[in-house]
Scaffold this active site. Sequence first.
Site, short mmCIF file in Angstrom:
data_model
loop_
_atom_site.label_atom_id
_atom_site.label_comp_id
_atom_site.label_asym_id
_atom_site.label_seq_id
_atom_site.Cartn_x
_atom_site.Cartn_y
_atom_site.Cartn_z
N SER A 19 24.52 72.73 71.75
CA SER A 19 25.58 72.07 72.80
C SER A 19 26.85 72.74 72.84
O SER A 19 26.92 73.92 72.77
CB SER A 19 25.47 70.55 72.71
OG SER A 19 24.43 70.00 72.76
N CYS A 20 27.93 71.84 72.71
CA CYS A 20 29.19 72.40 72.81
C CYS A 20 29.52 73.67 71.92
O CYS A 20 29.07 73.64 70.96
CB CYS A 20 30.21 71.27 72.58
SG CYS A 20 29.86 69.93 73.30
N GLY A 21 30.49 74.55 72.63
CA GLY A 21 31.15 75.62 71.67
C GLY A 21 32.50 75.05 71.25
O GLY A 21 33.14 74.78 72.28
N ASN A 250 32.05 69.35 68.28
CA ASN A 250 30.73 69.69 68.99
C ASN A 250 29.96 68.87 68.21
O ASN A 250 29.78 68.73 66.95
CB ASN A 250 30.53 71.23 68.53
CG ASN A 250 28.86 71.36 68.80
OD1 ASN A 250 28.35 70.96 69.66
ND2 ASN A 250 28.43 72.46 68.03
#
Length: 400
Positions: A19-21, A250
């Site tokens: 997912s998120c960076g 994240n």
Amino acid sequence: MSEDQTPTGLYRPQDARESCGFGLIAHLEGEASHALVETACQALTRMTHRGAVDADGKTGDGCGVLMSLPTEFFRAVAAEQGMWLDQQFAVGMVFLGQDPEVAQRSREILEKHVRNETLSVAGWREVPVDQSVLGTVAAQSLPRIEQVFINAPFGWGAHDIERRLFVARRLASAENARAEQPDSAFHVATLSNMVTVYKGLVMPGNLSQFFPDLSDKRLASHICLFHQRFSTNTLPEWKYAQPFRFLAHNGEINTIAGNRSWSEARTPKFATPLLPDLQSIRPLVNQEGSDSSSLDKMLELFLAGGMDVFRAMRILIPPAWQAEPDMSPDLKAFYEFNSQHVEPWDGPAGIVMTNGTIAACNLDRNGLRPARYVITDNQWVTLASEVGVWDYEESRSEEH
């Protein structure tokens, strides 16, 4: 299926996603430069695959950069607006409603609480933006984005100013919510004399174009956090774009319901002479919305109460200390003592944070959201959720 894609048990490497960076770039000796900010924006672009994009092809889940306050840049742009900034000053990045009357009412509410904290407002600046890079969805919810410049009395320390801004912002947000103004969109992304943020529902590659400030050579920083969001527990909104006021995250806080409930239950016990009016800004942690924003608010509370960033994060996201045979008795005692007062904010998490002076990273107890770091010969430390966020020759690497 190729050999390198052969599944091992239930794990399929080709399906691995995190997912998120997130990441940070900081100069080890505190040397500010525009090149560092520019590189952080480039690194953010390398993480475009970490977020989602709307069907319009231009609206992202949210991305942004958080940096130590670029004081010389803000002095220059304030002077261009005819504002005088004292030796000690702060800047707020504020989202307002597009309706002029609604926006003015929100400004007045914030200014009132700033003055009540014995601070003064030097003026407001409309942040330059290029709306041509926005997708349809982002443009429809676009707030009016402005910066408020605040002067502090001579002799105040940075953390003293930060505490009064903390109280002013919380009271202003609460009053604005009670006013129930239509299309308010009021949100103070940062209000600080230590950090500032540029963020929104834009694609990472367009952030510097949307905010021309980020391309201004005068804007320099020695710490820059960056984050590309992948919405999980909340729908994309301008205010939920990360980084938040002190961190970028994240992962997911799987214990969020309990953490929020315990924070509210323990609020009457929170006390510090540094914040005598602490109980007036309840609730201290939002009970709905993004789990990351709740964690950021809890961190903000600890920092405002006088705790350093390392102690605060180790209390909030401790390691698995109970069965660790090699941990020192003193450190184990620290975790055991604090476990009686604050429950772990647990779940797969990779976090980068800064208070404008210190940059740090923290992982969850199982390392489910790993991060890699490298130190290059220009004294930059780069830490991110993956390698290759900016180009450098391997020979320049001093440590990784």
